[in-house]
Enzyme design. Structure first.
Site, mmCIF file in Angstrom:
data_model
loop_
_atom_site.group_PDB
_atom_site.id
_atom_site.type_symbol
_atom_site.label_atom_id
_atom_site.label_comp_id
_atom_site.label_asym_id
_atom_site.label_seq_id
_atom_site.Cartn_x
_atom_site.Cartn_y
_atom_site.Cartn_z
ATOM 1 N N TYR A 30 0.821 -1.205 0.000
ATOM 2 C CA TYR A 30 0.000 0.000 0.000
ATOM 3 C C TYR A 30 0.852 1.250 0.000
ATOM 4 O O TYR A 30 2.070 1.199 0.169
ATOM 5 C CB TYR A 30 -0.959 0.000 1.198
ATOM 6 C CG TYR A 30 -0.326 0.294 2.543
ATOM 7 C CD1 TYR A 30 0.466 -0.647 3.193
ATOM 8 C CD2 TYR A 30 -0.546 1.517 3.177
ATOM 9 C CE1 TYR A 30 1.031 -0.363 4.435
ATOM 10 C CE2 TYR A 30 0.019 1.795 4.416
ATOM 11 C CZ TYR A 30 0.806 0.851 5.040
ATOM 12 O OH TYR A 30 1.366 1.127 6.260
ATOM 13 N N ARG A 98 -7.263 -21.711 -1.289
ATOM 14 C CA ARG A 98 -6.298 -21.087 -0.379
ATOM 15 C C ARG A 98 -5.016 -21.913 -0.324
ATOM 16 O O ARG A 98 -5.013 -23.040 0.144
ATOM 17 C CB ARG A 98 -6.894 -20.977 1.034
ATOM 18 C CG ARG A 98 -5.947 -20.301 2.009
ATOM 19 C CD ARG A 98 -6.434 -20.380 3.439
ATOM 20 N NE ARG A 98 -5.484 -19.767 4.346
ATOM 21 C CZ ARG A 98 -4.421 -20.397 4.860
ATOM 22 N NH1 ARG A 98 -4.170 -21.650 4.550
ATOM 23 N NH2 ARG A 98 -3.591 -19.751 5.665
ATOM 24 N N LYS A 144 6.356 -1.805 1.914
ATOM 25 C CA LYS A 144 5.167 -1.224 2.561
ATOM 26 C C LYS A 144 4.021 -2.226 2.410
ATOM 27 O O LYS A 144 3.130 -2.070 1.565
ATOM 28 C CB LYS A 144 4.834 0.153 1.958
ATOM 29 C CG LYS A 144 4.001 1.026 2.895
ATOM 30 C CD LYS A 144 4.073 2.489 2.505
ATOM 31 C CE LYS A 144 3.064 3.369 3.215
ATOM 32 N NZ LYS A 144 3.157 3.438 4.654
ATOM 33 N N GLU A 176 12.735 2.851 13.907
ATOM 34 C CA GLU A 176 11.780 3.874 13.464
ATOM 35 C C GLU A 176 10.579 3.831 14.391
ATOM 36 O O GLU A 176 10.586 3.118 15.389
ATOM 37 C CB GLU A 176 11.371 3.624 12.008
ATOM 38 C CG GLU A 176 10.697 2.283 11.779
ATOM 39 C CD GLU A 176 10.259 2.051 10.344
ATOM 40 O OE1 GLU A 176 10.049 3.017 9.592
ATOM 41 O OE2 GLU A 176 10.112 0.868 9.970
ATOM 42 N N LEU A 200 11.052 1.452 6.997
ATOM 43 C CA LEU A 200 10.392 1.938 5.791
ATOM 44 C C LEU A 200 10.926 3.355 5.578
ATOM 45 O O LEU A 200 10.683 4.233 6.414
ATOM 46 C CB LEU A 200 8.874 1.979 5.960
ATOM 47 C CG LEU A 200 8.189 2.453 4.685
ATOM 48 C CD1 LEU A 200 8.094 1.317 3.674
ATOM 49 C CD2 LEU A 200 6.823 3.021 4.958
HETATM 50 N N1 PDD Z 1 2.940 5.192 7.554
HETATM 51 N N2 PDD Z 1 7.711 3.970 8.795
HETATM 52 C C1 PDD Z 1 6.575 3.268 8.906
HETATM 53 C C2 PDD Z 1 6.601 1.935 9.565
HETATM 54 C C3 PDD Z 1 5.365 3.807 8.381
HETATM 55 O O1 PDD Z 1 4.228 3.099 8.464
HETATM 56 C C4 PDD Z 1 5.377 5.085 7.786
HETATM 57 C C5 PDD Z 1 4.156 5.732 7.203
HETATM 58 C C6 PDD Z 1 6.600 5.784 7.713
HETATM 59 C C7 PDD Z 1 6.706 7.142 7.083
HETATM 60 O O2 PDD Z 1 6.589 7.088 5.682
HETATM 61 P P1 PDD Z 1 6.049 8.342 4.846
HETATM 62 O O3 PDD Z 1 6.843 9.498 5.297
HETATM 63 O O4 PDD Z 1 6.327 7.975 3.439
HETATM 64 O O5 PDD Z 1 4.581 8.487 5.157
HETATM 65 C C8 PDD Z 1 7.744 5.185 8.223
HETATM 66 C C9 PDD Z 1 1.752 5.570 6.841
HETATM 67 C C10 PDD Z 1 1.420 7.001 6.902
HETATM 68 C C11 PDD Z 1 0.636 4.647 7.274
HETATM 69 O O6 PDD Z 1 0.925 3.485 7.506
HETATM 70 O O7 PDD Z 1 -0.510 5.060 7.336
#
Ligand code: PDD
Length: 277
Positions: A30, A98, A144, A176, A200
């Site tokens: 996503y 499945r 992601k 993070e 991420l």
């Molecule tokens: N999350 N690290 C993780 C684990 C994240 O889920 C996200 C963002 C980020 C920051 O990424 P970005 O700056 O590209 O939004 C870092 C999104 C917003 C979510 O899961 O809804």
């Protein structure tokens, strides 16, 4: 209105097969893309990361970048408020039975758009609280992926403890946040975990690094310990929906005596300008 597999339909009407691998296995990826004044913010960077995620799990991208742009803008056309957060997900699709392994299927594409409500500068100036927890996620956090069980548990823990975010550490190294990237400043140097399979790498993270330069802050993409975090001059978290938030409390300890730092002020200001470009 939402977008599902080529159609713009009411959310209530949107449904997918119980055989969808997104439902059965969390087999999908996503993106979350913010829009300001009706314009997609850093679309290319989000689409590049989407491509990386798709490549990593061997799903071929159903659309070209210009097709994505067209679909996203069409969906935005149905929304009332100017600033939106677009959520798009692609799953591997529905099989007939499945099984863990997969054949080539028709990916399921779902997109929804929701108002993006960011905290005001005034509210942010109070700072946010976070707690630390061991990073129990898998070793491909650079993808992601929609399989987010660990992140769901962290978010619930944050809610139950009434804190903004959970900051994760692996072998005593800060990786993070559960849904954000983490930064700390010590003696005028900005530190953040390097892009690797353990985080991420956020689109906002890159913008923070860009803004840091504009604030004459030298950036060091290198890992730091939990102890260093607790003794930092400033701590921030960043994400597309949070933008850049200053952290003033970690576990039971105050950061910078509970005051938001001057570098945050500068970086926040620069980030707001980037949104208007
Ligand atoms: N999350 N690290 C993780 C684990 C994240 O889920 C996200 C963002 C980020 C920051 O990424 P970005 O700056 O590209 O939004 C870092 C999104 C917003 C979510 O899961 O809804």
């Amino acid at each position: 209105m939402v977008y599902l597999n080529g159609n713009f339909i009411a959310k209530k009407q949107a449904s997918i097969s119980v055989m969808d691998r997104g439902f059965l296995f969390g087999d999908g990826v996503y993106e979350v893309i913010p829009t300001y004044q009706g314009k997609l913010f850093r679309l290319d960077a989000h689409l590049k990361r989407l491509q990386n995620s798709l490549d990593a799990i061997k799903i071929s991208n159903p659309y070209s970048n210009s097709e994505w742009q067209k679909i996203l803008n069409q969906l935005l056309g149905y929304s009332q408020s100017e600033n939106q957060s677009l959520y798009l997900q692609i799953t591997r699709g529905a099989d007939t039975q499945r099984k863990h392994s997969f054949d080539t299927l028709i990916p399921t594409v779902y997109i929804e758009s929701n108002p993006l409500i960011t905290k005001t500068k005034h509210t942010l100036e109070k700072g946010v609280s976070v707690i630390t927890q061991a990073d129990i996620r898998w070793s491909r956090c650079d993808i992601k992926a929609t399989s987010l069980l660990a992140n769901v548990l962290y978010a619930q823990n944050a809610k139950e403890n009434q804190v903004e975010e959970i900051i994760l550490h692996r072998d005593n190294i800060v990786t993070e946040g559960a849904t954000s990237n983490v930064f700390m400043i010590k003696a005028g140097i900005l530190f953040t975990h390097p892009a690797s399979k353990n985080i991420l790498s956020g689109v906002t993270r890159d913008l923070v690094l860009e803004s840091a330069l504009a604030c004459k802050l030298s950036a060091n993409e290198s890992a730091f310990t939990v102890d260093a975090l607790l003794n930092a001059d400033e701590v921030w978290i960043s994400s597309s929906t949070r933008e850049i938030m200053p952290v003033t409390q970690i576990d039971d300890q105050a950061v910078n005596h509970g005051k938001v730092g001057n570098y945050w002020e500068c970086v926040y200001h620069h980030y707001q300008q980037l949104k208007n470009d």
